[in-house]
Motif scaffolding. Sequence first.
Motif, PDB file in Angstrom:
ATOM      1  N   ARG A 194      37.015 -89.122 -12.251  1.00  0.00           N
ATOM      2  CA  ARG A 194      38.068 -88.723 -11.318  1.00  0.00           C
ATOM      3  C   ARG A 194      37.546 -88.610  -9.890  1.00  0.00           C
ATOM      4  NH1 ARG A 194      42.466 -86.744 -13.953  1.00  0.00           N
ATOM      5  NH2 ARG A 194      43.158 -85.785 -12.005  1.00  0.00           N
ATOM      6  N   GLN A 195      38.421 -88.934  -8.941  1.00  0.00           N
ATOM      7  CA  GLN A 195      38.179 -88.657  -7.533  1.00  0.00           C
ATOM      8  C   GLN A 195      39.006 -87.409  -7.192  1.00  0.00           C
ATOM      9  OE1 GLN A 195      39.254 -92.437  -5.693  1.00  0.00           O
ATOM     10  NE2 GLN A 195      37.088 -92.871  -5.327  1.00  0.00           N
ATOM     11  N   GLU A 196      38.339 -86.263  -7.173  1.00  0.00           N
ATOM     12  CA  GLU A 196      39.052 -85.001  -7.083  1.00  0.00           C
ATOM     13  C   GLU A 196      39.826 -84.855  -5.766  1.00  0.00           C
ATOM     14  OE1 GLU A 196      39.481 -82.666  -9.397  1.00  0.00           O
ATOM     15  OE2 GLU A 196      38.461 -83.985 -10.799  1.00  0.00           O
ATOM     16  N   LYS A 197      39.262 -85.321  -4.648  1.00  0.00           N
ATOM     17  CA  LYS A 197      39.931 -85.152  -3.363  1.00  0.00           C
ATOM     18  C   LYS A 197      41.265 -85.892  -3.326  1.00  0.00           C
ATOM     19  CE  LYS A 197      35.764 -84.258  -0.642  1.00  0.00           C
ATOM     20  NZ  LYS A 197      34.932 -84.688   0.516  1.00  0.00           N
ATOM     21  N   ARG A 198      41.294 -87.050  -3.986  1.00  0.00           N
ATOM     22  CA  ARG A 198      42.545 -87.822  -4.030  1.00  0.00           C
ATOM     23  C   ARG A 198      43.382 -87.481  -5.257  1.00  0.00           C
ATOM     24  NH1 ARG A 198      40.337 -93.931  -2.594  1.00  0.00           N
ATOM     25  NH2 ARG A 198      39.280 -93.405  -0.627  1.00  0.00           N
ATOM     26  N   ASN A 199      42.815 -86.686  -6.169  1.00  0.00           N
ATOM     27  CA  ASN A 199      43.480 -86.347  -7.428  1.00  0.00           C
ATOM     28  C   ASN A 199      43.895 -87.609  -8.182  1.00  0.00           C
ATOM     29  OD1 ASN A 199      44.416 -84.582  -9.389  1.00  0.00           O
ATOM     30  ND2 ASN A 199      46.466 -84.479  -8.492  1.00  0.00           N
ATOM     31  N   THR A 200      42.955 -88.566  -8.272  1.00  0.00           N
ATOM     32  CA  THR A 200      43.228 -89.823  -8.972  1.00  0.00           C
ATOM     33  C   THR A 200      42.139 -90.091 -10.001  1.00  0.00           C
ATOM     34  OG1 THR A 200      42.023 -91.085  -7.274  1.00  0.00           O
ATOM     35  CG2 THR A 200      44.414 -90.835  -6.992  1.00  0.00           C
ATOM     36  N   VAL A 201      42.469 -90.936 -10.962  1.00  0.00           N
ATOM     37  CA  VAL A 201      41.509 -91.363 -11.982  1.00  0.00           C
ATOM     38  C   VAL A 201      40.989 -92.741 -11.602  1.00  0.00           C
ATOM     39  CG1 VAL A 201      41.154 -91.903 -14.418  1.00  0.00           C
ATOM     40  CG2 VAL A 201      42.652 -90.012 -13.769  1.00  0.00           C
ATOM     41  N   ALA A 202      39.688 -92.826 -11.286  1.00  0.00           N
ATOM     42  CA  ALA A 202      39.093 -94.098 -10.876  1.00  0.00           C
ATOM     43  C   ALA A 202      38.787 -94.989 -12.076  1.00  0.00           C
ATOM     44  CB  ALA A 202      37.813 -93.840 -10.076  1.00  0.00           C
ATOM     45  N   TYR A 203      38.454 -94.375 -13.206  1.00  0.00           N
ATOM     46  CA  TYR A 203      38.116 -95.156 -14.403  1.00  0.00           C
ATOM     47  C   TYR A 203      38.279 -94.250 -15.620  1.00  0.00           C
ATOM     48  CZ  TYR A 203      35.546 -98.179 -17.622  1.00  0.00           C
ATOM     49  OH  TYR A 203      35.192 -98.976 -18.674  1.00  0.00           O
ATOM     50  N   SER A 204      38.787 -94.805 -16.723  1.00  0.00           N
ATOM     51  CA  SER A 204      38.958 -94.009 -17.934  1.00  0.00           C
ATOM     52  C   SER A 204      38.906 -94.909 -19.157  1.00  0.00           C
ATOM     53  CB  SER A 204      40.289 -93.245 -17.905  1.00  0.00           C
ATOM     54  OG  SER A 204      41.376 -94.154 -17.927  1.00  0.00           O
ATOM     55  N   TYR A 205      38.582 -94.312 -20.277  1.00  0.00           N
ATOM     56  CA  TYR A 205      38.582 -95.029 -21.561  1.00  0.00           C
ATOM     57  C   TYR A 205      38.576 -94.015 -22.694  1.00  0.00           C
ATOM     58  CZ  TYR A 205      33.583 -93.937 -21.735  1.00  0.00           C
ATOM     59  OH  TYR A 205      32.370 -93.279 -21.768  1.00  0.00           O
ATOM     60  N   GLU A 206      38.917 -94.487 -23.885  1.00  0.00           N
ATOM     61  CA  GLU A 206      38.961 -93.636 -25.069  1.00  0.00           C
ATOM     62  C   GLU A 206      38.068 -94.236 -26.145  1.00  0.00           C
ATOM     63  OE1 GLU A 206      42.318 -91.443 -27.905  1.00  0.00           O
ATOM     64  OE2 GLU A 206      42.805 -93.306 -26.867  1.00  0.00           O
ATOM     65  N   VAL A 207      37.370 -93.391 -26.867  1.00  0.00           N
ATOM     66  CA  VAL A 207      36.474 -93.839 -27.940  1.00  0.00           C
ATOM     67  C   VAL A 207      36.927 -93.221 -29.252  1.00  0.00           C
ATOM     68  CG1 VAL A 207      34.134 -93.693 -28.890  1.00  0.00           C
ATOM     69  CG2 VAL A 207      34.465 -94.233 -26.475  1.00  0.00           C
ATOM     70  N   ARG A 208      37.133 -94.071 -30.228  1.00  0.00           N
ATOM     71  CA  ARG A 208      37.374 -93.643 -31.604  1.00  0.00           C
ATOM     72  C   ARG A 208      36.269 -94.238 -32.458  1.00  0.00           C
ATOM     73  NH1 ARG A 208      42.774 -92.031 -32.670  1.00  0.00           N
ATOM     74  NH2 ARG A 208      44.128 -92.209 -30.835  1.00  0.00           N
ATOM     75  N   GLN A 209      35.701 -93.463 -33.352  1.00  0.00           N
ATOM     76  CA  GLN A 209      34.599 -93.969 -34.186  1.00  0.00           C
ATOM     77  C   GLN A 209      35.104 -95.017 -35.163  1.00  0.00           C
ATOM     78  OE1 GLN A 209      31.495 -93.384 -33.755  1.00  0.00           O
ATOM     79  NE2 GLN A 209      31.668 -91.779 -32.227  1.00  0.00           N
ATOM     80  N   PRO A 210      34.340 -96.133 -35.339  1.00  0.00           N
ATOM     81  CA  PRO A 210      33.143 -96.470 -34.562  1.00  0.00           C
ATOM     82  C   PRO A 210      33.511 -97.015 -33.185  1.00  0.00           C
ATOM     83  CG  PRO A 210      33.607 -98.224 -36.112  1.00  0.00           C
ATOM     84  CD  PRO A 210      34.622 -97.132 -36.392  1.00  0.00           C
ATOM     85  N   LEU A 211      32.582 -96.966 -32.252  1.00  0.00           N
ATOM     86  CA  LEU A 211      32.822 -97.446 -30.897  1.00  0.00           C
ATOM     87  C   LEU A 211      33.127 -98.939 -30.919  1.00  0.00           C
ATOM     88  CD1 LEU A 211      32.745 -97.205 -27.800  1.00  0.00           C
ATOM     89  CD2 LEU A 211      30.281 -97.522 -27.920  1.00  0.00           C
ATOM     90  N   ASN A 212      34.232 -99.333 -30.297  1.00  0.00           N
ATOM     91  CA  ASN A 212      34.640-100.740 -30.221  1.00  0.00           C
ATOM     92  C   ASN A 212      34.656-101.150 -28.751  1.00  0.00           C
ATOM     93  OD1 ASN A 212      35.732-103.279 -30.394  1.00  0.00           O
ATOM     94  ND2 ASN A 212      37.598-102.667 -31.449  1.00  0.00           N
TER      95      ASN A 212
END
Length: 291
Positions: A95-113
Amino acid sequence: MRHVILTVLLLLVIGLPGYSDGGKVLVTLRKIGHELLLASGDSTSWISPIEELDERTFLIRFQRPFAFQPASLVEIIHRHLQENQGPLHYLVEVRQEKRNTVAYSYEVRQPLNWKTIACLTRRPPRGAYTIKIQFAQPPVQTASIGRVGWLAGLLLTVLLMGVGWRLVNRKTLPSAPVEQASPLTLVHLGPLTFCLEKQILRLGADRIELSTKESKLLKVFATSPNAVIDRNRLMEQVWGEEGVFVGRSLDVFVSRLRKKLQPAPTVRIVNSHGRGYKLEIDSPKEPGQDG
């Protein structure tokens, strides 16, 4: 007398307060922040105390802006969480807190794909980022003294009483022979000495520490010095046990290993385009030979 001692010990154990091993996940997250800064070339700035937003959500804050490579970030976070917390389902937001935005995100469920994670090869701009990690389930459990704690205390007390009784009544026995420690495995790479068990390189009196992945990678190179080793073989022998790996991870760790070999210029890792890598070790020159 023994019954009195047993009763006192039981009361002491039952009266113990609950305990929490929640500090373990905080240490793991601080290690993640430390390695991310090192990967961006920052070895001096401070990582703020890890914030626990709730029992499933944690925040890593950094003192200075930094840059990150998504593939490297995914690998670092997953490696530390898997080693210290076991199989987990979690969501990561940069996150970029000053802009209150998400610069990059992802989700991991086992096993990692890796195929489900987008933009692995893109490089976001340098920025003042924070990293939020949210687990599907609390990563650690807090135990309190209840029925289970009472039973554990009872078993512990009985065990302590048994040990004490044996210490009081035992006869002097001959000391058992001390087992000799297994010799360390040392591999000589030109002027360097590589210790497999301790994961270190030595150059004279200097000590160069290696990570687990770097040590595994150097071990493969050391088995075939001055020979090109196929990329697939390197990835299989270093990441094969994890079941998933990407070519970018190999390039990242080869680059790190190169830097740690720099103090010994006669030992270097050379890229063979389209094939793999080779550990080149120059032969020592004979006296009187031109330099």
